[in-house]
Structures are given as structure tokens and as C-alpha cells.
Motif scaffolding. Structure first.
Motif, PDB file in Angstrom:
ATOM      1  N   GLU A   1       0.774  -1.415   0.119  1.00 34.68           N
ATOM      2  CA  GLU A   1      -0.035  -0.063  -0.014  1.00 34.68           C
ATOM      3  C   GLU A   1       0.790   1.205  -0.081  1.00 34.68           C
ATOM      4  OE1 GLU A   1      -2.975   1.935   3.127  1.00 34.68           O
ATOM      5  OE2 GLU A   1      -2.628  -0.391   3.278  1.00 34.68           O
ATOM      6  N   TYR A   2       2.043   1.360   0.858  1.00 34.47           N
ATOM      7  CA  TYR A   2       2.573   2.523   0.833  1.00 34.47           C
ATOM      8  C   TYR A   2       3.831   2.800  -0.029  1.00 34.47           C
ATOM      9  CZ  TYR A   2       0.332   3.754   5.239  1.00 34.47           C
ATOM     10  OH  TYR A   2      -0.851   4.119   5.859  1.00 34.47           O
ATOM     11  N   ASP A   3       4.515   1.750  -0.566  1.00 32.49           N
ATOM     12  CA  ASP A   3       5.452   1.914  -1.466  1.00 32.49           C
ATOM     13  C   ASP A   3       5.452   0.680  -2.447  1.00 32.49           C
ATOM     14  OD1 ASP A   3       7.441   3.453  -3.214  1.00 32.49           O
ATOM     15  OD2 ASP A   3       8.842   2.068  -2.078  1.00 32.49           O
ATOM     16  N   LYS A   4       4.776   0.707  -3.687  1.00 32.72           N
ATOM     17  CA  LYS A   4       4.520  -0.845  -4.458  1.00 32.72           C
ATOM     18  C   LYS A   4       6.164  -0.833  -4.971  1.00 32.72           C
ATOM     19  CE  LYS A   4       1.458  -3.032  -7.211  1.00 32.72           C
ATOM     20  NZ  LYS A   4       2.327  -3.989  -7.617  1.00 32.72           N
ATOM     21  N   PRO A   5       6.921  -0.028  -5.523  1.00 34.06           N
ATOM     22  CA  PRO A   5       7.901  -0.495  -6.154  1.00 34.06           C
ATOM     23  C   PRO A   5       8.695  -1.367  -5.170  1.00 34.06           C
ATOM     24  CG  PRO A   5       7.607   1.893  -7.059  1.00 34.06           C
ATOM     25  CD  PRO A   5       6.604   1.391  -5.690  1.00 34.06           C
ATOM     26  N   SER A   6       9.045  -0.762  -3.879  1.00 31.52           N
ATOM     27  CA  SER A   6      10.013  -1.366  -3.178  1.00 31.52           C
ATOM     28  C   SER A   6       9.331  -2.797  -2.582  1.00 31.52           C
ATOM     29  CB  SER A   6      10.595  -0.594  -1.698  1.00 31.52           C
ATOM     30  OG  SER A   6       9.342  -0.312  -1.157  1.00 31.52           O
ATOM     31  N   HIS A   7       7.870  -2.756  -2.485  1.00 29.93           N
ATOM     32  CA  HIS A   7       7.343  -4.077  -1.988  1.00 29.93           C
ATOM     33  C   HIS A   7       7.493  -5.364  -3.172  1.00 29.93           C
ATOM     34  CE1 HIS A   7       3.640  -6.673  -2.857  1.00 29.93           C
ATOM     35  NE2 HIS A   7       3.736  -6.689  -1.603  1.00 29.93           N
ATOM     36  N   ASP A   8       7.471  -4.637  -4.600  1.00 37.35           N
ATOM     37  CA  ASP A   8       7.386  -5.570  -5.694  1.00 37.35           C
ATOM     38  C   ASP A   8       8.900  -6.227  -5.690  1.00 37.35           C
ATOM     39  OD1 ASP A   8       5.145  -5.003  -6.087  1.00 37.35           O
ATOM     40  OD2 ASP A   8       5.322  -3.932  -7.915  1.00 37.35           O
ATOM     41  N   GLU A   9       9.959  -5.574  -5.545  1.00 38.92           N
ATOM     42  CA  GLU A   9      11.236  -5.951  -5.377  1.00 38.92           C
ATOM     43  C   GLU A   9      11.639  -6.980  -4.039  1.00 38.92           C
ATOM     44  OE1 GLU A   9      13.967  -5.650  -7.575  1.00 38.92           O
ATOM     45  OE2 GLU A   9      12.322  -4.810  -8.576  1.00 38.92           O
ATOM     46  N   ILE A  10      10.999  -6.701  -3.090  1.00 39.73           N
ATOM     47  CA  ILE A  10      11.119  -7.626  -1.869  1.00 39.73           C
ATOM     48  C   ILE A  10      10.375  -8.704  -2.160  1.00 39.73           C
ATOM     49  CG2 ILE A  10      10.317  -7.697   0.637  1.00 39.73           C
ATOM     50  CD1 ILE A  10      11.097  -4.662   1.087  1.00 39.73           C
ATOM     51  N   THR A  11       9.163  -8.536  -2.537  1.00 43.57           N
ATOM     52  CA  THR A  11       8.534  -9.756  -2.690  1.00 43.57           C
ATOM     53  C   THR A  11       9.093 -11.008  -4.065  1.00 43.57           C
ATOM     54  OG1 THR A  11       6.626  -8.677  -4.058  1.00 43.57           O
ATOM     55  CG2 THR A  11       6.313  -9.195  -1.712  1.00 43.57           C
ATOM     56  N   LYS A  12       9.635 -10.360  -4.657  1.00 39.92           N
ATOM     57  CA  LYS A  12      10.669 -11.310  -5.710  1.00 39.92           C
ATOM     58  C   LYS A  12      11.418 -12.180  -5.116  1.00 39.92           C
ATOM     59  CE  LYS A  12      11.117  -8.113  -9.811  1.00 39.92           C
ATOM     60  NZ  LYS A  12      12.044  -7.304 -10.225  1.00 39.92           N
ATOM     61  N   GLU A  13      12.050 -11.575  -4.110  1.00 34.78           N
ATOM     62  CA  GLU A  13      13.327 -12.189  -3.380  1.00 34.78           C
ATOM     63  C   GLU A  13      12.741 -13.339  -2.232  1.00 34.78           C
ATOM     64  OE1 GLU A  13      16.273 -11.905  -4.374  1.00 34.78           O
ATOM     65  OE2 GLU A  13      15.916 -10.354  -5.775  1.00 34.78           O
ATOM     66  N   PHE A  14      11.285 -13.052  -1.889  1.00 33.88           N
ATOM     67  CA  PHE A  14      10.923 -13.887  -0.673  1.00 33.88           C
ATOM     68  C   PHE A  14      10.821 -15.225  -0.948  1.00 33.88           C
ATOM     69  CE2 PHE A  14       7.796 -11.328   2.338  1.00 33.88           C
ATOM     70  CZ  PHE A  14       9.043 -10.491   2.545  1.00 33.88           C
ATOM     71  N   GLU A  15      10.851 -15.844   0.550  1.00 35.97           N
ATOM     72  CA  GLU A  15      10.347 -17.253   0.503  1.00 35.97           C
ATOM     73  C   GLU A  15       9.271 -17.342   1.329  1.00 35.97           C
ATOM     74  OE1 GLU A  15      11.781 -20.611  -0.567  1.00 35.97           O
ATOM     75  OE2 GLU A  15      12.314 -19.005  -2.140  1.00 35.97           O
ATOM     76  N   THR A  16       8.343 -18.220   1.180  1.00 31.14           N
ATOM     77  CA  THR A  16       7.001 -17.884   1.833  1.00 31.14           C
ATOM     78  C   THR A  16       6.814 -19.494   2.415  1.00 31.14           C
ATOM     79  OG1 THR A  16       5.637 -18.597   0.120  1.00 31.14           O
ATOM     80  CG2 THR A  16       5.919 -16.147   0.845  1.00 31.14           C
ATOM     81  N   TRP A  17       5.973 -19.473   3.636  1.00 30.12           N
ATOM     82  CA  TRP A  17       5.742 -21.069   4.212  1.00 30.12           C
ATOM     83  C   TRP A  17       4.291 -20.718   5.063  1.00 30.12           C
ATOM     84  CZ3 TRP A  17      10.207 -18.148   5.937  1.00 30.12           C
ATOM     85  CH2 TRP A  17      10.106 -17.444   7.050  1.00 30.12           C
ATOM     86  N   GLU A  18       3.888 -21.864   5.058  1.00 25.95           N
ATOM     87  CA  GLU A  18       2.492 -21.878   5.710  1.00 25.95           C
ATOM     88  C   GLU A  18       2.407 -22.549   7.126  1.00 25.95           C
ATOM     89  OE1 GLU A  18      -0.204 -20.954   4.352  1.00 25.95           O
ATOM     90  OE2 GLU A  18       0.176 -20.490   2.337  1.00 25.95           O
ATOM     91  N   ASN A  19       3.587 -23.182   7.677  1.00 29.67           N
ATOM     92  CA  ASN A  19       3.587 -23.892   8.973  1.00 29.67           C
ATOM     93  C   ASN A  19       4.380 -23.439   9.811  1.00 29.67           C
ATOM     94  OD1 ASN A  19       1.627 -25.832   7.838  1.00 29.67           O
ATOM     95  ND2 ASN A  19       3.022 -26.807   6.651  1.00 29.67           N
ATOM     96  N   VAL A  20       4.154 -23.539  11.153  1.00 32.95           N
ATOM     97  CA  VAL A  20       5.054 -23.764  12.259  1.00 32.95           C
ATOM     98  C   VAL A  20       5.218 -25.265  12.551  1.00 32.95           C
ATOM     99  CG1 VAL A  20       5.251 -23.234  14.838  1.00 32.95           C
ATOM    100  CG2 VAL A  20       4.315 -21.505  13.053  1.00 32.95           C
ATOM    101  N   GLU A  21       6.587 -25.560  12.653  1.00 31.41           N
ATOM    102  CA  GLU A  21       6.936 -26.795  13.150  1.00 31.41           C
ATOM    103  C   GLU A  21       7.852 -26.737  14.147  1.00 31.41           C
ATOM    104  OE1 GLU A  21       8.993 -28.768   9.719  1.00 31.41           O
ATOM    105  OE2 GLU A  21       9.543 -30.553  10.997  1.00 31.41           O
ATOM    106  N   VAL A  22       7.099 -27.761  15.336  1.00 34.73           N
ATOM    107  CA  VAL A  22       7.829 -27.986  16.644  1.00 34.73           C
ATOM    108  C   VAL A  22       8.536 -29.127  16.561  1.00 34.73           C
ATOM    109  CG1 VAL A  22       7.485 -27.975  19.167  1.00 34.73           C
ATOM    110  CG2 VAL A  22       6.176 -26.347  17.633  1.00 34.73           C
TER     111      VAL A  22
END
Ligand SMILES: Cc1cc2nc3c(=O)[nH]c(=O)nc-3n(C[C@H](O)[C@H](O)[C@H](O)COP(=O)(O)OP(=O)(O)OC[C@H]3O[C@@H](n4cnc5c(N)ncnc54)[C@H](O)[C@@H]3O)c2cc1C
Length: 391
Positions: free
Chosen positions: A56-77
């Protein structure tokens, strides 16, 4: 308006981006004691909510950051060799260095000046007499130390020791691993942050640390010792060191965040234990909150007018009044989590499923019913376990 920003971490850089983008006539100067690629550390974690703000606040930096992201759905104990997965916990990780490089490049692109290798020790550093000074020089803030009467800091160095490594073992969930040996209990917090690397933070209580003899070990000996403790978890991958030294978590609070035209924010103003992974989030959201105060304000008076400085001071006071309750709430969640890790010996006897449940609900932010919403099967299992233990 001339703004001087002390510290080019996430808080300082993100405020600079938002301010310069929306008020291009402002002159914004960031002073950073390190070079652009000198940061220590591995990956940092974001929730989905923080990502939405960034978009919402700065799409260009958001788009760069999310290109580099790794995402996950779980916590593992991982406890007693059992691996318990808890779903519905979407997070993303990115290398801290990569994120800073993206924010630095964005600053350059829009005309924010960053002076690297410039360490600031006092508030008279800028001969142009800035209209606004933002102190965001991190957890061990020099300015906070040198001006205690402005902020009245309350610092508490916590008893547990922790050390931050990387590893090429990919942890596909936010993983909390508990291992014991003859010296005591070790906990590891790990998560992937790019295709080849994970963060691996190890924490232990002071007795374990003494018993293991870390005080007299070299960096390499420490690394090799911990590789052995977490042998089953690292799958043959070494721990990677990057100025990896044992530290005590510093809980930072400040009675005041504002003094005239000076404001303190990010880790310099407040810290939250790394087990809830929110330091970067809070720093970025501080920057957004401060920016919003300026955006919400009426048109600024002319900098030459006598009303200008008092007007800036009012905006800063409004920032503190609106932001402080949110930060205090977060610090309370984080404190509950910190206490649990400091008192692990009281929980280590728990069945793996109970241990996982205790970890998930440790900050009191996540209630039983909210957890059911995230992972009904996990909650069903724990309810069944408790029913059976009553029979
Ligand atoms: C083990 C560990 C794990 C963490 N894990 C996470 C996580 O998973 N997720 C998460 O969101 N956060 C995490 N964090 C926290 C996160 O790194 C910080 O909370 C966040 O970076 C704070 O941002 P900041 O801008 O306030 O300060 P910093 O990032 O510390 O930036 C301050 C900047 O100021 C510069 N500086 C310092 N002194 C001076 C000076 N005198 N003059 C000029 N420049 C100066 C520094 O070089 C630095 O670049 C973790 C921290 C630790 C220690």
C-alpha cells in the motif's frame, strides 16, 4: 524542510522513502555508520499483514522485496524427535542484507541522500540545523546513550544467551527445535529466507551456557559444538557463521520518544523478543506511522516562520501518543514469549503435542479458538490427548 536521519536500517530508510516520495521538496539526509553491504545477520520474517502495508505504501520496493521472498504456511515444533506441524501460519522470509539493498536503491532513485561510513555520536552533527532529527540507530543506540535525559531509557539485559547463524539446510516452516544434552536445554529458531539458506538462531539459559563452557570456546569451537547438538536437524549441513557471537537479548523501552524536534524510533526506541519475529515489522510500521502523522497534518508552515518548529514538535507528540499503545501491546506479547524461552526447563518434560500447543499459545495473542481457526486438526488432536489423559 531539512531532515536528518541517524541510522540507515529498515526504520530510517523506509521513512525516508515515504517522506521523499510524498514531499519531494524535502531535503532528507541519512547517516549510516556502515557501508551498504556490511550488515550482519541472515534472514528476517514478515507476516502477510506487513506485506500488505508495504504494498500500500510503496509498491516499487514491495515488488522488489516480494521477488526475493520465500514463503511458508506452517510452524513446526521438534521435540523428543517428533515433528509437529501446525498449519495456517503464513509468513515470509528475506535476507536482511537483500532487503536493505532494495530500500537503499529506492532511496537513491527518489533522491534521498545516504552518507555511508558516517557514525553520528551527538545531535549537533548537522551544521544545517535540521528541522527534524530522527534517531533510529538500532538496539544499542549511541544517541539514546548520550542523551539519557531526553528519552529516559529503561534497559533490561535478559538472562538467556543467543547466537545467530545461517545454514544451507532449508527449513520449510518456522521451526522451533528443542534438544538436550548433559549440559542442559537448547532451542533453535529456524526458517528459510532464500532458495539456499535458512536462519538458525540458537538460545539457551545461562546454566546450560556455563556448563557447556562456551565462555572459553572460540567462534569455530562454538559452531562445531552446536552442530553436534542439532546434528539430527541440520542433515549434515554446517552452521554458517557471520560475526556469530553469543549475546543477551536487550529489552529496550524509553519513557519519552520525543524531545522538541527529535524523535526516536525502531529498535532504538523499543525491542520485542526475536522469538515473535517482529523487530523489522515494528521498525517499518513505526516509519509508516510517523509518515502518516505528517501526511495527516495540515500544510506545514513555512520553515522560516516562528510557528514551524513548534508545529513539528506537535506532529511528533501525536506520533508518540498514537503509536505507543500499539508498541506496548506488542512488547507484552513478546515478553510472554521471552519468559517461556527463559523457563524452558519447566516445559521440556511436556509431550511433543503439548509442547507444540504451548509454543503456539505462548504469547497469549493466539487463543485456543483462534488456533482452531488456523489448524482445526491440530486443535482436535490436542483436545483428544487431553481427554485421554483424563481417562
Ligand atoms: C537474532 C535476531 C533475530 C531477528 N529476527 C528477526 C525476524 O525474524 N524478523 C524481524 O522482523 N526482525 C528480526 N530481528 C530484529 C531486526 O533485525 C531489527 O528489529 C530491525 O532491523 C530494527 O530496525 P531498525 O531500523 O530500528 O534498526 P537496525 O536495523 O538495527 O538499523 C540501525 C542502523 O543504524 C546504524 N547505526 C547504528 N549506530 C549508528 C550511529 N551512531 N551513526 C550512524 N549509524 C548508526 C546501524 O549500522 C544500522 O544500519 C532479529 C534480530 C535478532 C538480533
Amino acid at each position: 524542510m531539512h531532515i536528518s536521519i541517524i541510522g540507515g536500517g529498515p526504520a530510517g530508510l523506509y521513512f525516508s522513502i515515504l517522506a521523499k516520495k510524498n514531499f519531494p521538496e524535502w531535503d532528507i539526509q541519512v547517516y549510516e555508520r556502515n557501508g551498504p553491504n556490511d550488515t550482519f545477520g541472515w534472514g528476517v520474517v514478515f507476516s502477510d499483514r506487513t506485506l500488505q502495508y508495504l504494498e500500500e505504501y510503496d509498491k516499487p520496493s514491495h515488488d522488489e522485496i516480494t521477488k526475493e521472498f520465500e514463503t511458508w504456511e506452517n510452524v513446526e515444533v521438534v521435540h523428543d524427535d517428533e515433528h509437529i506441524l501446525i498449519g495456517g501460519n503464513k509468513f515470509s522470509g528475506i535476507s536482511r542484507l537483500k532487503m536493505l539493498n532494495i530500500l537503499q536503491a529506492r532511496c537513491e532513485e527518489i533522491g534521498v541522500n545516504i552518507e555511508y561510513h558516517k557514525e553520528i555520536k551527538d545531535l549537533d552533527h548537522d551544521p544545517t540545523k535540521p528541522d527534524l532529527i530522527i534517531v533510529c540507530d538500532g538496539v544499542n543506540s549511541t544517541i539514546r546513550r548520550n542523551y539519557p535525559s531526553y528519552f529516559e531509557p529503561e534497559l533490561s539485559s535478559r538472562s538467556n544467551k543467543y547466537i545467530w547463524f545461517g545454514t544451507n539446510k532449508i527449513f520449510n516452516a518456522l521451526t522451533l527445535t528443542f534438544r538436550q544434552n548433559a549440559t542442559g536445554i537448547f532451542a533453535a529458531h529456524s526458517y528459510k529466507f532464500n532458495k539456499t539458506t535458512s536462519t538458525f538462531v540458537v538460545e539457551c539459559d545461562p546454566e546450560t551456557w556455563e556448563n557447556a563452557g562456551f565462555a572459553s570456546m572460540s567462534e569455530d569451537e562454538t559452531r562445531l559444538y552446536l552442530e553436534k547438538v542439532f546434528e539430527k536437524d541440520l542433515g549434515g549441513n554446517p552452521l554458517l557463521s557471520n560475526r556469530s557471537l553469543w549475546i543477551n537479548f536487550l529489552l529496550v523501552k524509553n519513557k519519552y520518544w520525543v524531545h522538541e524536534n527529535i524523535v526516536i524510533m525502531g529498535d532504538a526506541a523499543h525491542t520485542a523478543h526475536f522469538s515473535i519475529g517482529s523487530g523489522t515489522k515494528l521498525a517499518l510500521e513505526d516509519a509508516i506511522a510517523l509518515f502518516n502523522e505528517f501526511r495527516r497534518g495540515q500544510a506545514l508552515p513555512d520553515p522560516d516562520e516562528a510557528t514551524f518548529r513548534p508545529y513539528i514538535a506537535e506532529i511528533l507528540k501525536s506520533y508518540e501518543a498514537n503509536r505507543r499503545p500499539k508498541i506496548e501491546e506488542y512488547q507484552q506479547f513478546a515478553y510472554d514469549s521471552l519468559l517461556l524461552f527463559e523457563n524452558l526447563k519447566d516445559y521440556i518434560h511436556l509431550d511433543p503435542l503439548e509442547m507444540a500447543y504451548t509454543m503456539m499459545t505462548r504469547s497469549k495473542k493466539l487463543t485456543h479458538e483462534k488456533l482452531r481457526g488456523r489448524d482445526p486438526q491440530f486443535v482436535h488432536k490436542i483436545e483428544e490427548l487431553r481427554r485421554n489423559s483424563l481417562l
